[in-house]
Design an enzyme around this catalytic site. Structure first.
Site, PDB file in Angstrom:
ATOM      1  N   PHE A  60       0.796  -1.231   0.000  1.00  0.00           N
ATOM      2  CA  PHE A  60       0.000   0.000   0.000  1.00  0.00           C
ATOM      3  C   PHE A  60       0.829   1.281   0.000  1.00  0.00           C
ATOM      4  CE2 PHE A  60       0.136  -2.051   4.205  1.00  0.00           C
ATOM      5  CZ  PHE A  60       0.916  -1.149   4.904  1.00  0.00           C
ATOM      6  N   TYR A  61       2.090   1.226  -0.442  1.00  0.00           N
ATOM      7  CA  TYR A  61       2.919   2.434  -0.502  1.00  0.00           C
ATOM      8  C   TYR A  61       2.647   3.176  -1.809  1.00  0.00           C
ATOM      9  CZ  TYR A  61       5.908   1.270   3.535  1.00  0.00           C
ATOM     10  OH  TYR A  61       6.400   1.011   4.792  1.00  0.00           O
ATOM     11  N   ALA A  62       1.594   3.946  -1.819  1.00  0.00           N
ATOM     12  CA  ALA A  62       1.239   4.754  -2.977  1.00  0.00           C
ATOM     13  C   ALA A  62       0.197   5.769  -2.529  1.00  0.00           C
ATOM     14  CB  ALA A  62       0.683   3.885  -4.110  1.00  0.00           C
ATOM     15  N   LYS A  92       5.522  -5.434   3.135  1.00  0.00           N
ATOM     16  CA  LYS A  92       4.443  -5.528   4.125  1.00  0.00           C
ATOM     17  C   LYS A  92       3.096  -5.657   3.420  1.00  0.00           C
ATOM     18  CE  LYS A  92       5.672  -1.764   6.292  1.00  0.00           C
ATOM     19  NZ  LYS A  92       7.041  -1.599   5.759  1.00  0.00           N
TER      20      LYS A  92
END
Length: 340
Positions: A60-62, A92
């Site tokens: 979910f890094y965005a 993760k």
């Protein structure tokens, strides 16, 4: 550059990584793609043969909490295939899609790792998979069993943990060896549970990935007031960055600057070196979207702090209480599932 190293734990005990890892969260937010690629390459290129750069990403890094960070990584590995074996990729996951709500049900953990692998498009296998938080919707034993099954299916190679309490780490490690544990550690985040996790991990032979070692920018000397944070910056919501708290917390930065200046290093490097000094199993995990910053961070892992310097830092912390808890602070943190 002489690079200090750390051996990973559990099933990854044969792998050696640099003392300072590379957090990828901000890549894709502001940096151009080529700048992001150069930021990754710079750290890897500085390492001696046989030492891998530990890269840390997430499902979910965005900006939209999607897989943009992983898609960027897939393009990196496609363009630079030689870097696949030179890097150790930790990802993760384990939250509901684009909701950041922990969910360790068998269905969601399978969905999560399958989504991650789809975004990577086969360019790089996930070396380490961590659930971003310890979920409360299923017992730890059941969650671990699912992770073991997925690992045995070849979805990823090693199991890690994130934001877990010391006893949770001990309990999970009995079910399956944990290769690394990720928690927040900095001069502004050094709680009693932090110390317990660090001690327990050392006892169990598990390295600690210390995220946000720069205090979310407090140690970089670029923040003087809240006005220095851009509109919409997530830190504006955090307890440590509220006006009165920020003023008190920046007093720590000012005191640290004197030590850093005497040593000929930056306050940020001093902060990373302090985290590294907490044990041979500590792996500071700063983020970087610029090659120069990647190298500056990496060099901090080789800085040795004297006993006198460590005592001086301890005295600064004793005289300047950190104001505001991690993230939102107080009961509001319960929604973030810290110390699961």
């Amino acid at each position: 550059m002489v690079v200090n190293t750390v051996k990973l734990g559990g099933t990854a005990s044969g792998i050696t990584v640099a003392k300072v890892a590379h957090g990828l969260m901000r890549l894709g937010f502001s940096a151009s793609e080529e700048q992001a690629f150069e930021a990754i390459k710079a750290g890897v290129d500085a390492l001696p043969p046989g030492v891998k750069m530990f890269l840390n990403s997430s499902e979910f890094y965005a900006p939209d909490l999607g897989t943009g960070n992983l898609e960027l990584l897939s393009r990196f590995y496609e363009k630079y295939p030689d870097y696949v074996e030179k890097t150790f990729l930790s990802v993760k996951g384990g939250t509901k899609p684009k909701a950041l709500v922990p969910d360790s049900s068998p269905e969601n953990l399978r969905r999560s790792i399958d989504t991650i692998n789809a975004a990577l498009r086969g360019t790089k296998k996930v070396d380490l998979f961590e659930t971003a938080r310890v979920a409360s919707n299923v017992p730890l034993e059941e969650a671990m069993q699912t992770l073991v099954e997925l690992k045995n299916e070849g979805k990823f190679d090693h199991i890690g943990m994130s934001e877990c309490a010391a006893e949770t780490l001990r309990k999970a490690n009995k079910i399956h060896p944990i290769a690394a544990v990720e928690i927040e550690v900095s001069l502004w985040a050094y709680e009693e549970e932090t110390k317990k996790v660090i001690a327990t991990a050392k006892e169990l032979g598990i390295p600690v990935l210390a995220y946000s070692p720069l205090g979310r920018g407090l140690s970089t000397d670029t923040i003087k007031t809240r006005d220095d944070l851009p509109e919409g910056d997530f830190r504006l919501r955090f307890a440590q960055f509220q006006e009165e708290n920020l003023k008190a917390n920046l007093a720590i930065t000012e005191a640290l600057k004197a030590i850093a200046a005497r040593k000929g290093i930056t306050p940020a490097q001093l902060s990373i070196a302090w985290v590294a000094s907490l044990g041979p199993h500590m792996i500071p995990l700063p983020g970087s979207s610029k090659a120069t910053r990647t190298l500056e961070n990496l060099a901090a892992g080789d800085i040795e702090l004297t006993k006198a310097e460590l005592d001086e830092i301890a005295d600064i912390l004793a005289k300047n209480e950190v104001k505001g808890g991690r993230y939102l602070g107080g009961e509001a943190n319960q929604a973030l599932h810290l110390w699961g």
